[in-house]
Scaffold this motif. Structure first.
Motif: not given
Lengths: 971, 71
Positions: A924-929, B3-4, B6-15, B52-55
């Motif tokens: 998948t395209d999931f990756s290290d944070w 953007t989906g 990028l949002v996921r990556m930003a959220n991971q970092i913030a977590t 709106g920054g959804e997600g």
């Protein structure tokens, strides 16, 4: 080969080939006299070795310095004043004041008698024997003055020798045919003298215990298992240690049989894994005859694996592309053109893209298989000629979390030890790595230490070979559920802290105490206890507690880890967690301990050091640092973009978004190696100029517009840096088959874009690296000639390099313990995809297999197979060898299944060596944070019976075939 | 840019940075984005904020805003 030297000339060159007969010892000096010459050697040294060190070669057959003395051939007999008889010098340790005679009438007579008996059962076909000129038996017959053999078979029947096929009209029952089942070497029993060197090499050096001597007395024979086993079907892993140890032609490389004995040798470095073994390429002219591990190589100490020693045939494989090629569009066939035309075409396209889409619309990927010098040049071209920081390397998809995690905790991103360090480890944790397959020579060194009594903890979802293998058994195997590394590592820290096993003195002195207190409070929370996390991780709490206690209290604790740690959405967090464990227990900064990432590719360490990452200049300095930029700006004479560039997955995203249009890829096959193949293909297809530089038309080249032929490690000069930060020389043994070395190709492209570079040898590139990068300040080709190799940092403070890091203090000052909260990956199993797929490597194949699939190594691994637990197989109606469909939310592929309890129920496993399988269609395209390192190791999948290749596989094969068409060259 | 993703990556970092002691999660997340994200990725994130920054998780949103308007 003879290795006698003139007595008295003890000043052997630093890297002498001489075999001293028995291993070196460390001990108090002992002085003795040998043939009247005084000799001083360490206590415990054999008389045989002491004599060799004094320049006196005592005849020997069963002794060789890579193996412990055996004392069976009775050739190395000596006389010692005051002692009775004629003891074997190999098994006799030196003593103070000992007076030894190596050559007397008695000894001469005895040795000649021994040799006469050996030769009486050995064929005298020396002239046509593959070992002619390279046979210790032949040498010893000469050395003892054997002139006559009195024992001849009586003309009439039964005869007692092993080498005549028939005698007196009857077949000889003691003759055995040659076993040539192994693709790389032959076993000819008729030439065996039963010295046991092969058996001992298999045990002591390789640690596989595949060989034995069966039978007794005259019936003694080397056997690879039972009578029904040949070498290929035995436990033999084809490392070749036996072949190297054999003093006769009994075990011989087939290449030597085919070509003849080599006439010259060049020391160089293996281009497979990150162990970075030193080899002697043995040649006739420019034809490689064999690769022999170099005993002075500090990574491998004279050992090798099947890949490095034998799997070099790809270098001259007919699939090599030797002419540059271009095409307007990827649906056209390739057109072979001159270097000038190809380079001109590429440069014009790249500049046109930049003119239209801006300077940041192109980039490149450096190769972790190429040399430091080549990698440095590629990132230099991107930074100073392309004018941006869009450079990345395959470390993105393997050890980028190591870079981030260790930099945050220790202050630098490299492994802390040399490989020799394992010889002093007492407790070894192997986590998310499979050294016997991925890093075989390190595994052999580790197994040797484990046989001496060190304890082993394996943390891996799969029962890797090390868990239980001859004479090795892990004390604990924590078979965790894929994706729960952080929970396991944090639970281990919980045990260490809450049971009072932390090394408080070390923490107070070497780490930030306040950070430690916050960390200790965090890990002490009962929710991190093994009991609380057991349901999540699947690791029994009692087992985890025992493992943590063992690591904390068992003496020197060393952690070795691989991609099973990094290739997760929390890869960086796990690396920090591992560093935390080492700091908590004070297991850092001395031999026998440390945190050791096992690097995947030969030069992945070097490619990271050389500034391949989009945010870092060489030497790990951020591009936003004006002082670091200024150093390179002054040497390169061009400004450097202060903004970080795109990482590989970001490049592909940007390509699909239309802002990234051109890429130069040196020696990496991202279409096969990177996750979510369809996404990679879409990204590549969206670009206007894809330049691939490689040995073969790899999978990525199916989407390329320019193909620039690459060259193998045999065809160029340079350096590789292995997992222990060791900079090893790569030496050219033949001219580049395409006419240009890889660094020359990059320079031509850069110059076609206006660079004006004038390097004439890679040593000049290394000089530039040394001038700009503090940790390489003391490195030069002259220094490498002198020392053989050097571990960075190598500078004024450490002119001979740095085997162990963080000895006095951490690179960052105080070690930093970082809170490691477990965050489950978004990749979850559910009704549609109920199983977890994890991936790995196998011994005989290497990564995407571009090299090893083009060697005889395919006899061990023809295709990727899916390991599935019998329970999971049964409920799906899957039997051994069935063709199955493997599907995830990203895609599906098909391959054959094998049923095994190596994997737990709920987990399946495969390798990714074959493009027909394309395991990455599924990932998948999931990756290290922190680093975008892909989460290869956890994919939710479903497995079901299938009829054969999937539609996707058929379409892919058709596209690849069309994309690989090459127009006949114009007359 | 997707953007989906990028949002996921930003959220991971913030977590990750949310889990760190000291209450500097937004600042650290912003610093991470600044150090590792190419300008077009940051621009795309800002454009998503405007839309709106959804997600985006609250911390990721705060980090993105902080990055956009450094104090």
């Amino acid at each position: 080969m003879k290795d006698f030297v003139i007595p008295g000339q003890t000043g052997a060159p630093a890297f002498s080939d001489r075999d001293h007969g028995t291993p070196a010892r460390a001990g108090a000096p002992v002085t003795l006299t040998i043939d009247g010459f005084p000799v001083t050697v360490p206590e415990g040294t054999s008389v045989l070795r002491a004599a060799a060190l004094a320049g006196i070669g005592i005849p020997k057959l069963c002794a060789t310095e890579s193996l412990e003395a055996w004392g069976s051939c009775r050739l190395c007999l000596v006389e010692i004043e005051g002692r009775r008889g004629t003891p074997a010098s190999c098994t006799t340790p030196v003593a103070e004041g000992m007076v030894v005679r190596t050559q007397t009438d008695t000894l001469r007579r005895l040795r000649r008698g021994v040799m006469e008996l050996y030769i009486s059962d050995h064929p005298l076909d020396c002239l046509t024997c593959a070992a002619n000129g390279d046979c210790e038996l032949q040498d010893m017959a000469g050395a003892v003055g054997l002139r006559d053999v009195r024992y001849e078979a009586p003309p009439e029947a039964p005869l007692a020798n092993h080498f005549l096929r028939a005698h007196a009209g009857a077949p000889n029952p003691d003759w055995r045919p040659v076993d040539d089942s192994n693709p790389y070497f032959a076993y000819d029993p008729s030439k065996c003298i039963v010295c046991s060197r092969c058996v001992r090499a298999c045990e002591e050096v390789q640690g596989t215990f595949a060989l034995t001597i069966e039978g007794r007395g005259f019936a003694s024979r080397v056997s690879a298992g039972t009578a029904a086993d040949d070498f290929l079907h035995s436990d033999c892993v084809s490392c070749g240690a036996c072949v190297q140890a054999c003093p006769t032609a009994t075990l011989t490389e087939k290449s030597v049989i085919a070509i003849g004995t080599p006439e010259r040798k060049v020391v160089t470095t293996c281009a497979y894994c990150g162990v970075g073994c030193s080899f002697e390429a043995e040649l006739r002219g420019d034809q490689v005859v064999r690769m022999t591990p170099w005993k002075h190589g500090k990574a491998n100490r004279g050992h090798s694996c099947v890949k490095g020693r034998f799997a070099w045939g790809y270098a001259t494989h007919p699939d090599r592309i030797l002419s540059p090629m271009i095409r307007e569009a990827i649906d056209q066939p390739w057109r072979q053109v001159s270097w000038d035309e190809a380079i001109g075409f590429a440069a014009a396209r790249l500049r046109a893209i930049q003119a239209e889409h801006g300077p940041r619309s192109i980039g490149g990927i450096t190769s972790s298989r190429c040399t430091n010098e080549e990698t440095y040049l590629v990132q230099k071209m991107i930074r100073s000629v392309f004018g941006n920081n869009n450079t990345d390397t395959c470390a993105r998809v393997c050890h980028s979390p190591t870079g981030y995690g260790l930099k945050q905790t220790f202050g630098t991103s490299a492994g802390t030890q040399d490989f020799d360090s394992v010889e002093q480890a007492d407790v070894v944790i192997v986590m998310g790595a499979n050294p016997t397959d991925g890093h075989p020579v390190f595994a052999s060194r580790l197994k040797r230490r484990l046989r001496q009594g060190a304890r082993l903890i394996v943390i891996d979802p799969r029962r890797i070979d090390l868990v239980r293998t001859p004479h090795v058994e892990a004390a604990h195997h924590l078979a965790l559920r894929p994706g729960t590394n952080v929970a396991v590592v944090t639970a281990m820290a919980h045990v260490i802290v809450t049971e009072g096993l932390a090394n408080e003195a070390f923490l107070r002195e070497r780490c930030d105490w306040d950070e430690y207190l916050a960390y200790a409070e965090f890990v002490s929370d009962p929710r991190h206890s093994p009991e609380a996390t057991e349901a999540l991780t699947g690791v029994p709490a009692s087992e985890l507690r025992a493992a943590a206690r063992l690591y904390a209290t068992g003496g020197n604790g060393a952690i070795y880890y691989g991609l099973g740690v990094t290739e997760h959405s929390q890869g960086s967090t796990t690396v920090m967690g591992i560093a935390n464990l080492a700091m908590l227990t004070g297991n850092i900064g001395r031999p026998g301990v440390g945190v050791n990432p096992l690097r995947g590719q030969n030069n992945v360490q070097g490619s990271c050091d050389m500034g391949s990452f989009p945010h870092e200049l060489p030497g790990y300095r951020h591009v936003s640092d004006p002082a670091a930029r200024a150093i390179f700006e002054s040497v390169w004479g061009t400004p450097i973009d202060p903004e970080p560039g795109l990482r590989i997955p970001n490049m592909l995203d940007a390509a699909i978004a239309g802002t990234f249009k051109g890429i130069y890829i040196q020696g990496e096959d991202i279409l096969q190696s990177d996750p979510d193949t369809r996404h990679v293909a879409a990204g590549l297809a969206a670009m206007d100029c894809v330049i691939v530089q490689d040995l073969f038309l790899n999978e990525t080249a199916n989407y390329a517009h320019v193909f620039l032929p690459g060259c193998t490690f045999l065809e160029k000069d340079g350096t590789f840096t292995n997992a222990e930060r060791r900079i090893n020389r790569v030496r050219k043994v033949m001219q580049p088959l395409s006419g240009l070395a890889d660094w020359e190709v990059t320079m031509r492209l850069a110059n076609a874009m206006g660079a004006g570079w004038t390097y004439t040898h890679p040593s000049q590139i290394m000089d530039e690296i040394a001038a700009t990068t503090p940790s390489f300040a003391g490195v030069s080709y002259e220094r490498l000639e002198e020392l053989g190799s050097v571990q960075w940092p190598c500078n004024e403070a450490a002119p001979e390099g740095t085997p162990i890091m963080h000895v006095e203090g951490f690179v960052r000052g105080k070690g930093r313990l970082i809170v490691t909260e477990y965050v489950p990956t978004d990749e979850r199993t559910g009704p549609r995809f109920p199983l977890l797929l994890t991936t790995g490597r196998i011994l005989s194949q290497y990564n995407v297999g571009a090299q090893t699939r083009r060697t005889a190594n395919t006899v061990w691994h023809m295709e990727d197979v899916l390991e599935i637990h019998p329970h999971d197989a049964e409920v799906r109606g899957i039997k051994e060898g069935d063709w199955v469909r493997l599907a995830s939310r990203s895609g599906e592929t098909s391959l054959r299944a094998t049923l095994t309890d190596r994997v737990a129920p709920g987990v399946v496993y495969t390798t990714f060596h074959h493009p027909v399988t394309q395991a990455n269609v599924v990932t998948t395209d999931f990756s290290d944070w922190a680093t975008n390192c892909p989460e290869y190791k956890v994919t939710a999948v479903q497995v079901s019976l299938s009829n054969g290749p999937s539609d996707w596989q058929r379409d892919y094969a058709a596209q690849a075939e069309a994309a690989r068409r090459i127009l006949p060259a114009a007359e | 840019m997707d953007t989906g993703r990028l949002v996921r990556m930003a959220n991971q970092i913030a977590t990750f940075f949310a889990s760190q002691p000291g209450g500097r999660g937004a600042e650290e997340t912003a610093a991470h984005l600044r150090a590792f994200w190419d300008p077009r990725m940051r621009e795309a994130l800002f454009a998503h904020l405007d839309a709106g920054g959804e997600g985006l998780s609250p911390l990721a949103r705060e980090a993105a805003e902080r990055l956009r308007h450094p104090a």
